[in-house]
Design a protein around this motif. Structure first.
Motif, PDB file in Angstrom:
ATOM      1  N   THR A  73       5.797   3.684  -1.101  1.00 46.58           N
ATOM      2  CA  THR A  73       5.059   2.679  -1.379  1.00 46.58           C
ATOM      3  C   THR A  73       5.543   1.563  -0.693  1.00 46.58           C
ATOM      4  O   THR A  73       6.900   1.100  -0.520  1.00 46.58           O
ATOM      5  CB  THR A  73       5.217   2.272  -3.052  1.00 46.58           C
ATOM      6  N   SER A  88      -7.814   3.669  -2.513  1.00 48.54           N
ATOM      7  CA  SER A  88      -6.424   4.123  -1.752  1.00 48.54           C
ATOM      8  C   SER A  88      -6.111   5.746  -2.477  1.00 48.54           C
ATOM      9  O   SER A  88      -5.609   6.460  -1.799  1.00 48.54           O
ATOM     10  CB  SER A  88      -5.315   3.345  -1.944  1.00 48.54           C
ATOM     11  N   GLY A 140       0.976  -1.291  -0.026  1.00 51.75           N
ATOM     12  CA  GLY A 140       0.062   0.211   0.205  1.00 51.75           C
ATOM     13  C   GLY A 140       0.737   1.125   0.062  1.00 51.75           C
ATOM     14  O   GLY A 140       1.992   1.430  -0.475  1.00 51.75           O
ATOM     15  N   THR A 141       0.383   2.183   0.742  1.00 51.88           N
ATOM     16  CA  THR A 141       1.002   3.528   0.706  1.00 51.88           C
ATOM     17  C   THR A 141       0.900   3.962   2.141  1.00 51.88           C
ATOM     18  O   THR A 141       0.018   3.959   2.875  1.00 51.88           O
ATOM     19  CB  THR A 141       0.083   4.578  -0.376  1.00 51.88           C
ATOM     20  N   LYS A 195      -3.229  -1.147   0.012  1.00 56.60           N
ATOM     21  CA  LYS A 195      -3.623  -1.200  -1.717  1.00 56.60           C
ATOM     22  C   LYS A 195      -4.915  -1.743  -2.013  1.00 56.60           C
ATOM     23  O   LYS A 195      -5.481  -2.646  -1.507  1.00 56.60           O
ATOM     24  CB  LYS A 195      -2.614  -2.152  -2.230  1.00 56.60           C
TER      25      LYS A 195
END
Length: 581
Positions: free
Chosen positions: A372, A112, A51-52, A108
Protein backbone atom coordinates in the motif's frame (compact mmCIF):
# COMPACT_ATOMS: atom_id res chain seq x y z
CA UNK A 1 -21.26 57.81 -41.96
CA UNK A 2 -20.02 54.69 -43.67
CA UNK A 3 -16.37 55.33 -42.85
CA UNK A 4 -16.72 55.24 -39.05
CA UNK A 5 -18.72 52.03 -39.25
CA UNK A 6 -16.08 50.49 -41.38
CA UNK A 7 -13.43 51.51 -38.86
CA UNK A 8 -15.31 49.90 -36.03
CA UNK A 9 -15.92 46.82 -38.10
CA UNK A 10 -12.30 46.52 -39.06
CA UNK A 11 -11.36 46.67 -35.44
CA UNK A 12 -13.57 43.67 -34.86
CA UNK A 13 -14.35 44.80 -31.33
CA UNK A 14 -17.32 47.11 -31.80
CA UNK A 15 -19.17 44.72 -29.45
CA UNK A 16 -16.65 43.22 -27.04
CA UNK A 17 -19.53 42.22 -24.76
CA UNK A 18 -20.30 39.28 -27.06
CA UNK A 19 -16.91 37.68 -26.49
CA UNK A 20 -17.13 38.28 -22.74
CA UNK A 21 -20.63 36.78 -22.63
CA UNK A 22 -19.38 33.71 -24.50
CA UNK A 23 -16.52 32.99 -22.10
CA UNK A 24 -18.78 33.72 -19.13
CA UNK A 25 -21.31 31.16 -20.39
CA UNK A 26 -18.50 28.63 -20.84
CA UNK A 27 -17.25 29.19 -17.29
CA UNK A 28 -20.75 28.87 -15.82
CA UNK A 29 -21.44 25.70 -17.84
CA UNK A 30 -18.16 24.06 -16.80
CA UNK A 31 -18.59 25.03 -13.16
CA UNK A 32 -22.20 23.83 -13.14
CA UNK A 33 -21.23 20.56 -14.80
CA UNK A 34 -18.51 20.07 -12.21
CA UNK A 35 -20.94 20.44 -9.29
CA UNK A 36 -23.76 18.46 -10.94
CA UNK A 37 -21.42 15.54 -11.66
CA UNK A 38 -20.26 15.51 -8.07
CA UNK A 39 -16.60 15.71 -9.11
CA UNK A 40 -15.59 19.01 -7.57
CA UNK A 41 -11.89 18.18 -7.34
CA UNK A 42 -9.52 16.72 -9.92
CA UNK A 43 -8.65 13.04 -9.61
CA UNK A 44 -5.22 12.50 -8.13
CA UNK A 45 -2.50 10.12 -9.32
CA UNK A 46 -0.84 7.52 -7.14
CA UNK A 47 1.94 9.92 -6.09
CA UNK A 48 -0.64 12.33 -4.62
CA UNK A 49 -3.53 10.07 -3.57
CA UNK A 50 -1.70 6.85 -2.71
CA UNK A 51 -2.70 3.43 -3.99
CA UNK A 52 -1.46 -0.11 -4.40
CA UNK A 53 1.84 -1.35 -5.80
CA UNK A 54 1.86 -4.97 -6.99
CA UNK A 55 4.93 -6.97 -7.97
CA UNK A 56 4.16 -9.85 -10.34
CA UNK A 57 6.71 -12.61 -10.82
CA UNK A 58 6.69 -14.63 -14.03
CA UNK A 59 6.52 -18.39 -13.54
CA UNK A 60 8.52 -20.80 -15.67
CA UNK A 61 6.46 -22.85 -18.10
CA UNK A 62 6.93 -26.64 -18.13
CA UNK A 63 9.30 -27.53 -20.93
CA UNK A 64 9.59 -23.87 -21.97
CA UNK A 65 12.16 -22.14 -19.77
CA UNK A 66 12.90 -19.75 -22.60
CA UNK A 67 9.34 -18.38 -22.47
CA UNK A 68 10.41 -15.74 -19.94
CA UNK A 69 12.05 -13.34 -22.36
CA UNK A 70 11.96 -9.65 -23.14
CA UNK A 71 9.36 -9.98 -25.89
CA UNK A 72 6.85 -11.88 -23.75
CA UNK A 73 7.42 -9.58 -20.78
CA UNK A 74 6.78 -6.47 -22.89
CA UNK A 75 3.67 -8.10 -24.35
CA UNK A 76 2.41 -8.84 -20.84
CA UNK A 77 3.01 -5.22 -19.80
CA UNK A 78 0.99 -3.97 -22.76
CA UNK A 79 -1.93 -6.33 -22.07
CA UNK A 80 -2.02 -5.57 -18.34
CA UNK A 81 -1.97 -1.83 -19.03
CA UNK A 82 -4.90 -2.13 -21.46
CA UNK A 83 -6.86 -4.24 -19.01
CA UNK A 84 -6.41 -1.80 -16.15
CA UNK A 85 -7.22 1.23 -18.29
CA UNK A 86 -10.22 -0.66 -19.67
CA UNK A 87 -11.64 -0.59 -16.13
CA UNK A 88 -11.34 3.20 -16.00
CA UNK A 89 -8.32 3.27 -13.67
CA UNK A 90 -6.13 6.05 -15.00
CA UNK A 91 -2.49 6.81 -14.37
CA UNK A 92 -1.74 3.15 -13.68
CA UNK A 93 1.96 2.48 -14.13
CA UNK A 94 2.98 -0.87 -15.55
CA UNK A 95 6.65 -1.56 -16.16
CA UNK A 96 9.15 -4.40 -16.04
CA UNK A 97 11.69 -4.79 -13.28
CA UNK A 98 14.59 -7.08 -14.00
CA UNK A 99 14.11 -10.11 -16.24
CA UNK A 100 11.04 -11.70 -14.63
CA UNK A 101 9.15 -9.08 -12.60
CA UNK A 102 6.43 -6.58 -13.52
CA UNK A 103 5.56 -3.66 -11.24
CA UNK A 104 1.95 -2.40 -11.36
CA UNK A 105 1.10 0.82 -9.52
CA UNK A 106 -2.66 1.36 -9.23
CA UNK A 107 -3.91 4.70 -7.87
CA UNK A 108 -6.45 4.64 -5.08
CA UNK A 109 -9.87 4.77 -6.64
CA UNK A 110 -13.22 3.12 -7.16
CA UNK A 111 -11.99 0.37 -9.49
CA UNK A 112 -8.56 -0.27 -8.01
CA UNK A 113 -9.73 -3.47 -6.30
CA UNK A 114 -11.06 -4.92 -9.56
CA UNK A 115 -7.87 -3.88 -11.31
CA UNK A 116 -5.79 -5.75 -8.75
CA UNK A 117 -7.80 -8.91 -9.40
CA UNK A 118 -7.15 -8.69 -13.13
CA UNK A 119 -3.54 -7.55 -13.42
CA UNK A 120 -2.14 -11.05 -13.01
CA UNK A 121 -5.02 -13.00 -14.49
CA UNK A 122 -3.46 -15.04 -17.25
CA UNK A 123 -6.79 -15.33 -19.10
CA UNK A 124 -5.80 -18.57 -20.77
CA UNK A 125 -9.15 -19.61 -22.20
CA UNK A 126 -9.71 -23.13 -23.52
CA UNK A 127 -12.72 -25.10 -24.64
CA UNK A 128 -12.11 -28.69 -23.50
CA UNK A 129 -14.37 -31.75 -23.87
CA UNK A 130 -15.64 -33.11 -20.56
CA UNK A 131 -14.69 -36.74 -19.88
CA UNK A 132 -16.38 -36.95 -16.52
CA UNK A 133 -17.59 -34.76 -13.68
CA UNK A 134 -18.22 -35.33 -9.98
CA UNK A 135 -18.76 -33.30 -6.83
CA UNK A 136 -16.03 -30.96 -5.64
CA UNK A 137 -14.68 -33.06 -2.77
CA UNK A 138 -12.25 -36.01 -2.97
CA UNK A 139 -13.82 -39.03 -4.68
CA UNK A 140 -14.72 -41.74 -2.09
CA UNK A 141 -13.04 -45.13 -2.25
CA UNK A 142 -14.85 -47.51 -4.51
CA UNK A 143 -15.91 -44.83 -6.98
CA UNK A 144 -12.53 -43.80 -8.23
CA UNK A 145 -13.37 -44.78 -11.79
CA UNK A 146 -16.43 -42.87 -12.86
CA UNK A 147 -18.56 -44.77 -15.26
CA UNK A 148 -18.70 -44.09 -18.94
CA UNK A 149 -22.30 -43.12 -18.65
CA UNK A 150 -21.37 -40.27 -16.38
CA UNK A 151 -22.82 -41.54 -13.11
CA UNK A 152 -20.67 -39.00 -11.34
CA UNK A 153 -22.43 -36.08 -13.04
CA UNK A 154 -24.31 -33.73 -10.72
CA UNK A 155 -28.02 -34.00 -11.30
CA UNK A 156 -28.34 -30.26 -11.85
CA UNK A 157 -25.76 -29.85 -14.62
CA UNK A 158 -26.94 -27.11 -17.05
CA UNK A 159 -28.55 -28.77 -20.04
CA UNK A 160 -30.92 -28.37 -22.92
CA UNK A 161 -32.83 -31.53 -23.73
CA UNK A 162 -32.09 -32.76 -27.22
CA UNK A 163 -35.34 -34.69 -27.22
CA UNK A 164 -37.30 -31.44 -27.05
CA UNK A 165 -37.84 -30.38 -30.68
CA UNK A 166 -38.60 -26.75 -29.83
CA UNK A 167 -35.51 -26.37 -27.66
CA UNK A 168 -33.33 -28.12 -30.20
CA UNK A 169 -34.52 -26.02 -33.11
CA UNK A 170 -34.79 -22.64 -31.42
CA UNK A 171 -31.47 -20.78 -31.71
CA UNK A 172 -32.44 -18.62 -28.76
CA UNK A 173 -32.96 -21.55 -26.40
CA UNK A 174 -30.64 -21.28 -23.46
CA UNK A 175 -29.50 -24.07 -21.14
CA UNK A 176 -30.93 -23.55 -17.70
CA UNK A 177 -28.50 -22.45 -15.00
CA UNK A 178 -28.84 -24.00 -11.55
CA UNK A 179 -27.82 -22.28 -8.33
CA UNK A 180 -26.54 -25.61 -6.98
CA UNK A 181 -23.96 -26.01 -9.71
CA UNK A 182 -21.55 -23.64 -11.37
CA UNK A 183 -24.47 -21.37 -12.10
CA UNK A 184 -23.29 -20.50 -15.62
CA UNK A 185 -24.38 -21.91 -18.95
CA UNK A 186 -23.27 -21.41 -22.49
CA UNK A 187 -25.60 -21.08 -25.43
CA UNK A 188 -24.22 -21.26 -28.88
CA UNK A 189 -25.29 -18.59 -31.22
CA UNK A 190 -27.01 -19.56 -33.39
CA UNK A 191 -25.67 -20.66 -36.54
CA UNK A 192 -26.57 -24.32 -36.86
CA UNK A 193 -24.94 -26.98 -38.97
CA UNK A 194 -27.28 -27.36 -41.90
CA UNK A 195 -26.35 -30.99 -42.47
CA UNK A 196 -25.45 -32.62 -39.18
CA UNK A 197 -24.03 -36.10 -39.52
CA UNK A 198 -24.37 -37.91 -36.17
CA UNK A 199 -21.95 -40.75 -35.86
CA UNK A 200 -23.24 -42.21 -32.61
CA UNK A 201 -21.34 -42.72 -29.42
CA UNK A 202 -18.01 -44.27 -30.04
CA UNK A 203 -18.33 -43.95 -33.80
CA UNK A 204 -15.38 -43.30 -36.10
CA UNK A 205 -16.04 -39.56 -36.07
CA UNK A 206 -15.85 -39.29 -32.27
CA UNK A 207 -12.85 -37.23 -31.22
CA UNK A 208 -10.09 -38.77 -29.22
CA UNK A 209 -10.66 -36.12 -26.60
CA UNK A 210 -14.11 -37.59 -25.85
CA UNK A 211 -12.98 -41.14 -25.20
CA UNK A 212 -13.87 -42.60 -21.79
CA UNK A 213 -11.71 -41.66 -18.81
CA UNK A 214 -10.05 -45.10 -19.10
CA UNK A 215 -7.87 -43.51 -21.79
CA UNK A 216 -6.30 -41.22 -19.19
CA UNK A 217 -3.17 -42.27 -17.44
CA UNK A 218 -3.24 -43.77 -13.96
CA UNK A 219 -1.51 -40.68 -12.59
CA UNK A 220 -4.22 -38.43 -13.98
CA UNK A 221 -6.91 -40.76 -12.59
CA UNK A 222 -5.28 -40.59 -9.17
CA UNK A 223 -5.00 -36.80 -9.35
CA UNK A 224 -8.67 -36.55 -10.26
CA UNK A 225 -9.69 -38.87 -7.42
CA UNK A 226 -7.69 -37.03 -4.78
CA UNK A 227 -8.47 -33.49 -5.96
CA UNK A 228 -10.39 -31.47 -3.37
CA UNK A 229 -11.97 -28.50 -5.11
CA UNK A 230 -13.36 -27.16 -1.84
CA UNK A 231 -9.76 -26.21 -0.98
CA UNK A 232 -9.03 -22.87 -2.67
CA UNK A 233 -5.28 -23.51 -2.93
CA UNK A 234 -5.82 -26.96 -4.45
CA UNK A 235 -8.41 -25.51 -6.84
CA UNK A 236 -5.98 -22.83 -8.05
CA UNK A 237 -3.14 -25.33 -8.57
CA UNK A 238 -5.21 -28.07 -10.22
CA UNK A 239 -4.22 -27.32 -13.80
CA UNK A 240 -0.73 -25.90 -13.23
CA UNK A 241 1.85 -26.91 -15.81
CA UNK A 242 -0.62 -28.60 -18.15
CA UNK A 243 -0.15 -28.13 -21.88
CA UNK A 244 -3.24 -27.34 -23.99
CA UNK A 245 -2.80 -30.57 -25.97
CA UNK A 246 -2.85 -32.75 -22.83
CA UNK A 247 -5.86 -33.91 -20.78
CA UNK A 248 -6.18 -32.37 -17.33
CA UNK A 249 -8.27 -32.05 -14.21
CA UNK A 250 -10.02 -28.84 -13.22
CA UNK A 251 -12.44 -27.42 -10.68
CA UNK A 252 -15.44 -25.23 -11.13
CA UNK A 253 -14.87 -21.61 -10.17
CA UNK A 254 -17.10 -22.12 -7.11
CA UNK A 255 -15.37 -25.35 -6.10
CA UNK A 256 -18.55 -27.45 -6.07
CA UNK A 257 -17.59 -29.69 -9.00
CA UNK A 258 -14.45 -31.19 -10.49
CA UNK A 259 -13.84 -32.29 -14.03
CA UNK A 260 -11.66 -34.64 -16.01
CA UNK A 261 -11.08 -32.83 -19.30
CA UNK A 262 -9.69 -33.79 -22.67
CA UNK A 263 -7.21 -31.80 -24.78
CA UNK A 264 -8.18 -28.24 -25.72
CA UNK A 265 -10.10 -27.96 -28.96
CA UNK A 266 -10.53 -24.15 -29.07
CA UNK A 267 -8.33 -21.55 -27.36
CA UNK A 268 -8.73 -17.93 -26.28
CA UNK A 269 -6.76 -16.77 -29.31
CA UNK A 270 -9.70 -17.99 -31.41
CA UNK A 271 -11.99 -15.45 -29.68
CA UNK A 272 -12.19 -12.26 -31.71
CA UNK A 273 -14.19 -10.12 -29.29
CA UNK A 274 -16.07 -10.39 -26.00
CA UNK A 275 -18.67 -8.04 -24.54
CA UNK A 276 -20.76 -7.92 -21.38
CA UNK A 277 -24.45 -7.58 -22.23
CA UNK A 278 -27.74 -7.56 -20.36
CA UNK A 279 -30.41 -9.89 -21.76
CA UNK A 280 -33.70 -8.04 -21.36
CA UNK A 281 -35.83 -11.12 -22.01
CA UNK A 282 -34.15 -13.33 -19.41
CA UNK A 283 -33.13 -10.51 -17.08
CA UNK A 284 -29.53 -11.72 -16.72
CA UNK A 285 -26.02 -10.54 -17.47
CA UNK A 286 -24.01 -12.54 -19.98
CA UNK A 287 -20.74 -12.43 -21.91
CA UNK A 288 -21.04 -12.79 -25.67
CA UNK A 289 -18.02 -14.03 -27.61
CA UNK A 290 -17.34 -13.69 -31.30
CA UNK A 291 -14.91 -16.18 -32.80
CA UNK A 292 -12.42 -15.59 -35.57
CA UNK A 293 -13.00 -17.39 -38.87
CA UNK A 294 -10.56 -20.11 -37.83
CA UNK A 295 -12.01 -20.30 -34.33
CA UNK A 296 -15.55 -20.52 -35.68
CA UNK A 297 -14.63 -23.58 -37.71
CA UNK A 298 -13.00 -25.21 -34.69
CA UNK A 299 -16.01 -24.45 -32.50
CA UNK A 300 -18.41 -25.84 -35.09
CA UNK A 301 -16.32 -29.00 -35.45
CA UNK A 302 -16.13 -29.76 -31.72
CA UNK A 303 -19.81 -29.01 -31.04
CA UNK A 304 -20.80 -31.23 -33.96
CA UNK A 305 -18.83 -34.12 -32.52
CA UNK A 306 -19.94 -33.58 -28.94
CA UNK A 307 -23.61 -33.46 -29.95
CA UNK A 308 -23.39 -37.19 -30.81
CA UNK A 309 -22.17 -38.20 -27.35
CA UNK A 310 -24.00 -39.14 -24.18
CA UNK A 311 -23.91 -37.13 -20.97
CA UNK A 312 -21.51 -36.01 -19.59
CA UNK A 313 -19.36 -36.51 -22.68
CA UNK A 314 -21.57 -34.22 -24.71
CA UNK A 315 -20.40 -31.32 -22.54
CA UNK A 316 -17.51 -28.99 -23.19
CA UNK A 317 -15.86 -27.01 -20.41
CA UNK A 318 -14.92 -23.38 -20.76
CA UNK A 319 -11.71 -23.27 -18.75
CA UNK A 320 -10.30 -19.86 -17.77
CA UNK A 321 -6.90 -19.98 -16.08
CA UNK A 322 -7.46 -23.61 -15.12
CA UNK A 323 -10.92 -23.15 -13.61
CA UNK A 324 -14.15 -24.21 -15.31
CA UNK A 325 -16.49 -21.24 -15.54
CA UNK A 326 -19.12 -23.16 -17.49
CA UNK A 327 -19.74 -26.69 -18.79
CA UNK A 328 -22.84 -26.80 -21.01
CA UNK A 329 -24.21 -29.78 -22.87
CA UNK A 330 -24.17 -29.68 -26.66
CA UNK A 331 -27.13 -30.95 -28.65
CA UNK A 332 -26.32 -29.46 -32.05
CA UNK A 333 -23.44 -28.07 -34.05
CA UNK A 334 -22.80 -24.39 -33.33
CA UNK A 335 -20.42 -21.80 -34.78
CA UNK A 336 -19.67 -18.11 -35.05
CA UNK A 337 -20.34 -17.00 -31.50
CA UNK A 338 -21.28 -18.17 -28.04
CA UNK A 339 -22.65 -16.76 -24.82
CA UNK A 340 -21.54 -17.37 -21.25
CA UNK A 341 -24.58 -16.70 -19.09
CA UNK A 342 -26.12 -17.55 -15.76
CA UNK A 343 -25.20 -16.03 -12.37
CA UNK A 344 -23.10 -13.11 -13.55
CA UNK A 345 -23.37 -9.71 -11.94
CA UNK A 346 -22.69 -6.68 -14.11
CA UNK A 347 -19.21 -6.31 -12.61
CA UNK A 348 -18.23 -9.97 -13.03
CA UNK A 349 -19.52 -10.01 -16.61
CA UNK A 350 -17.56 -6.87 -17.47
CA UNK A 351 -14.43 -8.25 -15.78
CA UNK A 352 -14.56 -11.48 -17.78
CA UNK A 353 -15.27 -9.64 -21.04
CA UNK A 354 -12.37 -7.30 -20.31
CA UNK A 355 -9.74 -10.02 -19.90
CA UNK A 356 -11.06 -11.93 -22.92
CA UNK A 357 -11.14 -8.82 -25.12
CA UNK A 358 -7.54 -7.80 -24.46
CA UNK A 359 -6.17 -11.30 -24.80
CA UNK A 360 -4.30 -13.83 -22.72
CA UNK A 361 -1.00 -13.05 -21.08
CA UNK A 362 1.89 -14.93 -22.71
CA UNK A 363 3.17 -15.93 -19.26
CA UNK A 364 1.77 -17.04 -15.93
CA UNK A 365 2.37 -14.70 -12.99
CA UNK A 366 2.14 -14.91 -9.24
CA UNK A 367 1.79 -12.00 -6.83
CA UNK A 368 5.19 -11.60 -5.23
CA UNK A 369 4.43 -8.56 -3.09
CA UNK A 370 1.48 -6.19 -2.60
CA UNK A 371 2.28 -2.85 -0.98
CA UNK A 372 0.00 0.00 0.00
CA UNK A 373 1.49 3.31 -1.16
CA UNK A 374 0.74 6.32 1.04
CA UNK A 375 0.38 9.83 -0.31
CA UNK A 376 2.61 11.32 2.40
CA UNK A 377 5.71 11.75 0.24
CA UNK A 378 3.70 12.98 -2.73
CA UNK A 379 1.78 15.34 -0.45
CA UNK A 380 5.00 16.86 0.80
CA UNK A 381 6.27 17.30 -2.74
CA UNK A 382 2.94 18.76 -3.82
CA UNK A 383 3.04 21.22 -0.92
CA UNK A 384 6.57 22.26 -1.89
CA UNK A 385 5.51 22.62 -5.52
CA UNK A 386 2.49 24.73 -4.63
CA UNK A 387 4.63 26.95 -2.42
CA UNK A 388 7.08 27.40 -5.30
CA UNK A 389 4.18 28.14 -7.65
CA UNK A 390 2.73 30.68 -5.21
CA UNK A 391 6.11 32.41 -4.88
CA UNK A 392 6.48 32.52 -8.65
CA UNK A 393 2.95 33.88 -9.06
CA UNK A 394 3.61 36.52 -6.40
CA UNK A 395 6.77 37.63 -8.20
CA UNK A 396 4.84 37.85 -11.47
CA UNK A 397 2.18 39.97 -9.78
CA UNK A 398 4.78 42.28 -8.21
CA UNK A 399 6.47 42.72 -11.59
CA UNK A 400 3.16 43.44 -13.33
CA UNK A 401 2.10 46.01 -10.72
CA UNK A 402 5.50 47.72 -10.66
CA UNK A 403 5.92 47.89 -14.41
CA UNK A 404 2.40 47.95 -15.85
CA UNK A 405 0.51 49.48 -12.91
CA UNK A 406 -3.20 49.62 -13.84
CA UNK A 407 -2.73 47.11 -16.65
CA UNK A 408 -1.77 44.55 -13.97
CA UNK A 409 -5.48 44.39 -13.02
CA UNK A 410 -6.38 43.14 -16.49
CA UNK A 411 -3.55 40.62 -16.39
CA UNK A 412 -4.61 39.28 -12.96
CA UNK A 413 -8.25 38.97 -14.04
CA UNK A 414 -7.09 37.04 -17.12
CA UNK A 415 -4.99 34.73 -14.95
CA UNK A 416 -7.99 34.16 -12.70
CA UNK A 417 -10.21 33.23 -15.66
CA UNK A 418 -7.52 30.89 -16.98
CA UNK A 419 -7.23 29.27 -13.54
CA UNK A 420 -11.00 28.69 -13.26
CA UNK A 421 -11.18 27.13 -16.73
CA UNK A 422 -8.15 24.91 -16.06
CA UNK A 423 -9.46 23.68 -12.71
CA UNK A 424 -13.00 22.89 -13.89
CA UNK A 425 -11.80 21.12 -17.03
CA UNK A 426 -9.33 18.99 -15.03
CA UNK A 427 -12.09 18.06 -12.58
CA UNK A 428 -14.40 17.02 -15.42
CA UNK A 429 -11.70 15.15 -17.35
CA UNK A 430 -11.22 12.76 -14.40
CA UNK A 431 -14.51 10.86 -14.83
CA UNK A 432 -14.67 11.60 -18.57
CA UNK A 433 -11.33 10.21 -19.80
CA UNK A 434 -9.67 9.07 -16.58
CA UNK A 435 -7.28 12.00 -16.32
CA UNK A 436 -5.48 12.07 -12.96
CA UNK A 437 -3.44 14.95 -11.62
CA UNK A 438 0.09 13.94 -10.62
CA UNK A 439 3.16 15.93 -9.62
CA UNK A 440 4.46 16.45 -13.19
CA UNK A 441 0.99 17.64 -14.21
CA UNK A 442 1.07 20.19 -11.40
CA UNK A 443 4.46 21.35 -12.71
CA UNK A 444 2.93 21.75 -16.16
CA UNK A 445 0.19 23.95 -14.73
CA UNK A 446 2.76 26.12 -12.91
CA UNK A 447 4.83 26.51 -16.09
CA UNK A 448 1.65 27.59 -17.87
CA UNK A 449 1.45 30.69 -15.63
CA UNK A 450 4.54 32.04 -17.37
CA UNK A 451 3.16 31.19 -20.82
CA UNK A 452 -0.12 33.00 -20.09
CA UNK A 453 1.61 36.04 -18.58
CA UNK A 454 3.88 36.21 -21.62
CA UNK A 455 0.85 36.61 -23.89
CA UNK A 456 -0.39 39.57 -21.86
CA UNK A 457 3.01 41.21 -21.92
CA UNK A 458 3.24 40.88 -25.72
CA UNK A 459 -0.12 42.61 -26.14
CA UNK A 460 0.55 45.32 -23.58
CA UNK A 461 3.92 46.17 -25.15
CA UNK A 462 2.34 46.45 -28.59
CA UNK A 463 -0.20 48.91 -27.17
CA UNK A 464 2.51 50.96 -25.47
CA UNK A 465 4.49 51.04 -28.75
CA UNK A 466 1.46 52.52 -30.51
CA UNK A 467 1.07 55.16 -27.79
CA UNK A 468 4.76 56.09 -28.14
CA UNK A 469 4.05 56.72 -31.81
CA UNK A 470 1.57 59.40 -30.77
CA UNK A 471 -1.77 57.57 -30.98
CA UNK A 472 -4.45 57.74 -28.33
CA UNK A 473 -5.40 54.60 -26.43
CA UNK A 474 -8.53 53.47 -28.30
CA UNK A 475 -6.90 53.32 -31.75
CA UNK A 476 -3.70 52.01 -30.16
CA UNK A 477 -5.59 49.04 -28.69
CA UNK A 478 -7.04 48.09 -32.07
CA UNK A 479 -3.89 48.70 -34.12
CA UNK A 480 -1.73 46.73 -31.67
CA UNK A 481 -4.00 43.68 -31.65
CA UNK A 482 -3.27 42.21 -35.14
CA UNK A 483 0.50 42.33 -34.57
CA UNK A 484 0.24 40.98 -31.01
CA UNK A 485 -2.21 38.28 -32.14
CA UNK A 486 0.22 36.84 -34.67
CA UNK A 487 3.04 36.75 -32.12
CA UNK A 488 0.83 35.09 -29.48
CA UNK A 489 -0.45 32.43 -31.88
CA UNK A 490 3.04 31.55 -33.09
CA UNK A 491 4.37 31.35 -29.54
CA UNK A 492 1.47 29.19 -28.31
CA UNK A 493 1.68 26.95 -31.38
CA UNK A 494 5.33 26.19 -30.62
CA UNK A 495 4.49 25.44 -26.98
CA UNK A 496 1.56 23.20 -27.94
CA UNK A 497 3.65 21.38 -30.56
CA UNK A 498 6.35 20.69 -27.98
CA UNK A 499 3.71 19.39 -25.53
CA UNK A 500 2.14 17.14 -28.19
CA UNK A 501 5.47 15.62 -29.21
CA UNK A 502 6.39 15.08 -25.55
CA UNK A 503 3.04 13.38 -24.92
CA UNK A 504 3.45 11.03 -27.88
CA UNK A 505 7.04 9.94 -27.29
CA UNK A 506 6.94 9.54 -23.51
CA UNK A 507 5.09 7.26 -21.09
CA UNK A 508 3.91 7.39 -17.51
CA UNK A 509 3.99 10.55 -15.45
CA UNK A 510 5.79 12.65 -18.05
CA UNK A 511 2.65 12.40 -20.16
CA UNK A 512 0.79 14.18 -17.35
CA UNK A 513 3.17 17.12 -17.65
CA UNK A 514 2.78 17.22 -21.44
CA UNK A 515 -1.02 16.92 -21.28
CA UNK A 516 -1.38 19.75 -18.76
CA UNK A 517 1.03 21.98 -20.69
CA UNK A 518 -0.88 21.42 -23.93
CA UNK A 519 -4.26 22.02 -22.25
CA UNK A 520 -3.19 25.29 -20.60
CA UNK A 521 -1.60 26.50 -23.83
CA UNK A 522 -4.92 26.08 -25.65
CA UNK A 523 -6.71 27.84 -22.82
CA UNK A 524 -4.23 30.72 -23.08
CA UNK A 525 -5.42 31.36 -26.64
CA UNK A 526 -9.06 31.21 -25.53
CA UNK A 527 -8.52 33.62 -22.63
CA UNK A 528 -6.49 36.17 -24.63
CA UNK A 529 -8.99 36.23 -27.51
CA UNK A 530 -12.25 36.08 -25.56
CA UNK A 531 -11.33 37.91 -22.35
CA UNK A 532 -8.10 39.94 -22.37
CA UNK A 533 -8.68 41.72 -25.70
CA UNK A 534 -12.40 42.54 -25.09
CA UNK A 535 -11.65 43.79 -21.55
CA UNK A 536 -8.81 45.93 -22.89
CA UNK A 537 -11.21 47.42 -25.45
CA UNK A 538 -13.70 48.30 -22.71
CA UNK A 539 -11.01 49.70 -20.42
CA UNK A 540 -9.79 51.99 -23.24
CA UNK A 541 -13.18 53.74 -23.11
CA UNK A 542 -12.77 54.73 -19.47
CA UNK A 543 -11.24 58.00 -18.38
CA UNK A 544 -8.68 56.25 -16.13
CA UNK A 545 -7.06 54.28 -18.96
CA UNK A 546 -8.22 56.31 -21.97
CA UNK A 547 -7.13 59.56 -20.37
CA UNK A 548 -3.64 58.23 -19.68
CA UNK A 549 -3.72 58.41 -15.88
CA UNK A 550 -0.19 58.11 -14.40
CA UNK A 551 -1.20 54.90 -12.60
CA UNK A 552 -2.86 53.35 -15.64
CA UNK A 553 0.42 52.17 -17.10
CA UNK A 554 -0.42 53.98 -20.32
CA UNK A 555 0.64 57.54 -19.48
CA UNK A 556 1.95 59.09 -22.76
CA UNK A 557 4.44 61.32 -20.92
CA UNK A 558 5.93 58.42 -18.98
CA UNK A 559 6.13 56.37 -22.19
CA UNK A 560 7.83 59.21 -24.08
CA UNK A 561 5.08 59.59 -26.68
CA UNK A 562 5.73 61.56 -29.87
CA UNK A 563 3.40 64.34 -31.08
CA UNK A 564 0.20 62.98 -32.66
CA UNK A 565 0.83 61.70 -36.18
CA UNK A 566 -2.39 63.08 -37.62
CA UNK A 567 -1.66 66.66 -36.38
CA UNK A 568 1.79 66.70 -38.02
CA UNK A 569 0.31 65.52 -41.29
CA UNK A 570 -2.30 68.29 -41.28
CA UNK A 571 0.39 70.96 -40.66
CA UNK A 572 2.42 69.66 -43.60
CA UNK A 573 -0.62 69.70 -45.79
CA UNK A 574 -1.43 73.33 -44.95
CA UNK A 575 2.14 74.56 -45.63
CA UNK A 576 2.34 72.71 -48.93
CA UNK A 577 -1.00 73.93 -50.34
CA UNK A 578 0.02 77.54 -51.19
CA UNK A 579 3.08 76.29 -53.04
CA UNK A 580 0.94 74.02 -55.22
CA UNK A 581 -1.44 76.90 -55.87
Amino acid sequence: MAAPKKGRGSAGQGRPGRALALILIAMVALTGGMFLSGHTTPRLGIDLAGGTSITLKAKSQPGKPEAINETNMNTAVSIIERRVNGLGVSEAEVQTQGASNIIVNIPKGTNSAQAREQVGTTAQLYFRPVLTVTGGGPTPEGSANPSESGSGEPSATPSAKASDPETASDPKATPSASATTQGRAVTGALKKDATPTPSGTGGSDAPAATETPDAATAALQKKFTELDCTDKAARAAAGDGVKPEDPTVACSSEGDAKYLLGPAEVSGTDVDDAKAQFDQQRGIWLVSMQFTDKGSKKFQSITKKLSTQQSPQNQFAISLDGEVVSAPQVNEALSGSAEISGSFTQQSAEDLANVLSYGALPLSFSEDTVTTVTAALGGEQLEAGLIAGAIGLALVVIYLVAYYRGLALIALLSLLVSGVLTYTIMALLGPAIGFALNLPAVCGAIVAIGITADSFIVYFERIRDEIREGRTLRPAVERAWPRARRTILVSDFVSFLAAAVLFLVTVGKVQGFAFTLGLTTLLDVVVVFLFTKPVMTLMARTSFFGGGHPWSGLDPKRLGAKPPLRRSRRVNARTDHPKEA
